[in-house]
Design an enzyme around this catalytic site. Structure first.
Site: not given
Ligand code: AMP
Ligand code: TRP
Length: 331
Positions: A114, A195, A198
């Site tokens: 990041k 991965k 967003k």
């Molecule tokens: P975040 O959007 O970074 O706050 O992630 C929220 C949750 O979604 C966390 O548990 C992440 O590990 C999970 N997550 C985010 N992106 C992915 C992805 N591409 N595949 C699986 N889990 C994800």
């Protein structure tokens, strides 16, 4: 192994929630809620580690709360609340920040990713995993259901808790990450070696939980597939089709081998059309509930208020235990 007693997890209210968040995290939470005391947070303090607009942030907090509920979290079974509504998170984060080591934070890959290429990076982005450790430890969580990308942060949380316990006396429960075998890392549709995210540059990278059927159709149609037309699960050699198969399997509960058998010789175009239907039909009820909840912000607000009240009760006890051990209160 005895059943885990409590689960804790959270999502940052930044940008659109997508299928990776749903399959990697939220769907697991819903599955756990009949057997485990689940506490699920909207981590707005974490969202401030990048430049943010306060008005947009508040809007995103409500949207994520509505998605938690629309995806099936039941406030009668699970506690849902906003991180900044419980002051104990910030206070414990300071204490843990004095126990965590600069070197171990500097090794966090998410910070490196990041921070890379940015002219200035907030101190908050660097200490982000310490706040995450405070989130988890305040609730004596045994398991932390997250996507694969958060594994390193949960391990850091364990290390810091262990160090605190060893130095000041047993205070914190050591949590385990709970990560799906396949599905812990849903890949980007346009770039299946990275991965789904967003913050990806292109909206074609992810399927947002709010996407309408036409958008979903277009995104799956343009999803990158691999050379050779066979539909088989081989993440190394065929990352594109393997990712699409993973999404299909997680949404329907069908095994990979059943899917491979069904789609033998059918071709990518046919498979993609069927996958589109599966995604659209799985998201439809969630989106209907989401739209209804958006029309009733007072109801969502009340659920968050009650959630924060319960969360504060649990967190207050742990914080007081930690303060005593740390020398902030008479023992
Ligand atoms: P975040 O959007 O970074 O706050 O992630 C929220 C949750 O979604 C966390 O548990 C992440 O590990 C999970 N997550 C985010 N992106 C992915 C992805 N591409 N595949 C699986 N889990 C994800
Ligand atoms: N860091 C997590 C993410 O970006 C969000 C998060 C904050 C979290 N606190 C947490 C996840 C505590 C699990 C437990 O996805």
């Amino acid at each position: 192994m005895p059943l885990p007693k409590r689960s804790f997890s959270g999502i940052q209210p930044t940008g659109n929630l997508h299928l990776g968040n749903y399959l990697g995290a939220i769907k697991q939470w819903v599955k756990l809620q009949d057997t485990v005391d689940g506490i699920y947070c909207i981590v707005d303090l974490h969202a401030c580690t990048a430049t943010h607009d306060p008005v947009v942030l508040r809007r995103s907090v409500s949207a994520v709360a509505a998605f938690y509920l629309a995806a099936g979290l039941d406030p009668a079974k699970s506690t849902i609340f906003v991180q900044s509504a419980v002051g104990a998170h910030s206070e414990l984060a300071w204490i843990l920040g004095c126990v965590a080591r600069f070197g171990e934070l500097a090794r966090m890959t998410q910070f490196k990713e990041k921070g890379e290429g940015r002219e200035s990076v907030s101190v908050g982005l660097f200490t982000y995993p310490v706040l995450m450790a405070a989130d988890i430890l305040l609730y004596d969580a045994n398991v932390v259901p997250v996507g694969e990308d958060q594994k390193q942060h949960v391990e850091l949380c364990r290390d810091v808790a262990e160090r605190f316990n060893a130095t000041f006396g047993d205070t914190f429960i050591l949590p385990e990450p709970l990560i799906l075998g396949t599905g812990g890392r849903i890949m980007g549709l346009d770039q299946p070696t990275k991965k789904m995210s967003k913050s990806a540059g292109s909206p074609n990278n992810y399927i947002a939980l709010e996407d309408d059927p036409d958008t979903i159709t277009r995104k799956i149609k343009t999803a990158v597939t691999d050379t050779g037309g066979q539909i088989c699960y081989a993440p190394e050699e065929k990352p594109g089709i393997s990712n699409l198969l993973t999404i299909y399997s997680l949404l329907t509960g069908e095994t990979m081998s059943d899917l491979e058998a069904r789609y033998t010789g059918k071709g990518y175009g046919f498979f993609k059309r069927e996958l589109t239907e599966v995604v659209v039909e799985n998201l439809r009820p969630l989106q209907t509930r989401y739209r209804a909840l958006k029309k009733d912000p007072a109801a969502v607000g009340e659920i968050l208020r009650q959630g924060a009240e319960r969360a504060a009760g649990i967190a207050g006890k742990t914080l007081s235990r930690a303060r005593k051990r740390f020398g902030m209160e008479p023992v």
